[in-house]
Design an enzyme around this catalytic site. Sequence first.
Site, short mmCIF file in Angstrom:
data_model
loop_
_atom_site.label_atom_id
_atom_site.label_comp_id
_atom_site.label_asym_id
_atom_site.label_seq_id
_atom_site.Cartn_x
_atom_site.Cartn_y
_atom_site.Cartn_z
CD GLU A 214 -32.24 64.59 20.33
OE1 GLU A 214 -32.43 65.71 19.51
OE2 GLU A 214 -33.16 63.57 20.89
CE1 TYR B 83 -31.79 68.66 15.99
CE2 TYR B 83 -31.35 68.67 18.42
CZ TYR B 83 -31.55 68.18 17.42
OH TYR B 83 -32.40 67.24 17.53
CG HIS C 158 -36.70 61.88 23.88
ND1 HIS C 158 -35.86 61.79 23.27
CD2 HIS C 158 -37.38 62.63 23.56
CE1 HIS C 158 -35.70 62.56 22.55
NE2 HIS C 158 -36.43 63.39 22.96
NE ARG D 145 -30.10 59.38 23.04
CZ ARG D 145 -31.11 60.77 22.83
NH1 ARG D 145 -31.20 61.05 21.38
NH2 ARG D 145 -31.35 61.59 23.99
CD GLU E 189 -33.05 67.89 23.33
OE1 GLU E 189 -34.03 68.08 23.74
OE2 GLU E 189 -32.89 67.99 22.78
CG ASN F 127 -29.46 65.61 22.06
OD1 ASN F 127 -28.71 64.79 22.40
ND2 ASN F 127 -31.09 65.36 23.31
C1 FCB Z 1 -34.60 68.11 20.13
C2 FCB Z 1 -35.28 66.57 20.92
C3 FCB Z 1 -36.13 66.10 19.97
C4 FCB Z 1 -35.99 67.24 18.58
C5 FCB Z 1 -35.15 67.78 18.08
C6 FCB Z 1 -35.48 68.41 16.97
O1 FCB Z 1 -35.01 68.27 21.70
O2 FCB Z 1 -34.64 65.87 21.90
O3 FCB Z 1 -36.77 64.66 20.61
O4 FCB Z 1 -37.45 66.75 18.92
O5 FCB Z 1 -35.11 68.31 19.65
#
Ligand code: FCB
Length: 460
Positions: A366, A299, A123, A79, A168, A297
């Site tokens: 992500e 985290y 992006h 990607r 995002e 995405n």
């Molecule tokens: C996300 C972004 C990516 C990167 C990660 C850690 O929010 O899409 O570009 O910065 O975080």
Amino acid sequence: MDSVAHRFPAGFLWGTATASYQIEGAVKEDGRGQSIWDTFSATPGKTAGGDTGEVACDHYHRMSEDVALMKELGLDAYRFSVAWPRVQPDGTGAPNPLGLGFYDRLVDELLGAGIRPVVTLYHWDLPQALEDLGGWQNRDVAGWFADYAAAVSGALGDRVTSWTTLNEPWCSSMLGYALGVHAPGHADPAEGLVAAHHLMLAHGTAVPVIREHCPDAEVSITLNPSQVHGPEDPTEADLDAVRRTDNILNGLFFGPLFHGAYPEGFLDDVAPVTDASYIHDGDLEVMSAPLDNLGVNNYFPTRVRATPEGSEPRGQAHLMPGCERVDEVPPHPPVTAMGWEVSPPSHRMIIERSARESGLPVLITENGSAWDDVVSEDGQVHDPERVDYLVGHLGAVADAIEAGADVRGYFAWSLMDNFEWAYGYDKRFGIVHVDYDTQVRTVKDSGRTYARVIAEHRGR
Ligand code: FCB
């Protein structure tokens, strides 16, 4: 770890992700125009150490080597994003053949290596010329974006079938226009809402354009939803803080994109900052154009509570519209080098929610973690925390699948260390280490672990 691979269905797609401004460098080459990130990162005080994407991983010149590395890792898919200012240096008008040529070669190189290209159109690197016209504040951006989508899908649509409009939009709108920590660095909650609306309008305007140029396309958008947790024993005010935070992080996008409406009560909550005159008749139909899958995405989860009476709000959440009396609560340990909470159960929850809300197959586009990596004396990068994070989150994805969520793929963020926006080169997310002095790439232990999971899965 041995068992995690076997918890994924046949045909599950294994990939890694990157973004143009974070890896390419070569910002002045082959007619590329300036982007808002060139401007922002060159502004004193905006990025850690004054870092910019001017050289980054020099991927523009090392693309073949990087694709060879992906092949070595055994990836099914890659990607990447296209830099709008390479394709249309001033944001509109005839496409620049040299800029498109780079992505043309990249696509061929990937296909030659048996790797599926998954293309993101935006992006975050908006052409500066468009920002000068108001950027995502200007409603005309929907048409500009659709023209850009036509140029790229027209050039690559004979070989690329996986298309993502935006990465995002929450970050582009809230971090860029409401909190001021991302380009273009504005700090106005009303602008954040206008940007979010125009991003979704641009997305919905581009979807049929991509389908026209690429009838076999799978068209998608990537969001960054986050599971919102309140206190264990919440008051009414805490519950309201959770609701408002969930709306601004998640509902703001799930609503218009998948339900054809802003979340219930949302426009009342934000009425103090905007009269919503940017919402025109017919916009929500455009925004909710049918999609083929949803990119997620994720985290970390988000923890909030109501700001106690008489206190000043804690953290940054209160800068977002409708969240004026929301406190950020410190993350529960463990946390990554970003200070982000590590929580596989929250990852699973938000995947299941995203599948439910969208009614679509989901791709984890992500997921990953930053740690303070060092190259050891043996020349290797031993990153046990990233290995744990990876295996833990893959387990959470497998849990979601076993609970019925239709998850079709996982893309590790990131293929390699890169320019981490406002954090510059300080934060390393790669499964491959990059030495920024020599541009030498070294596969980390986490990269080897990922390659092993992929190989095991394929060997079923
Ligand atoms: C996300 C972004 C990516 C990167 C990660 C850690 O929010 O899409 O570009 O910065 O975080």
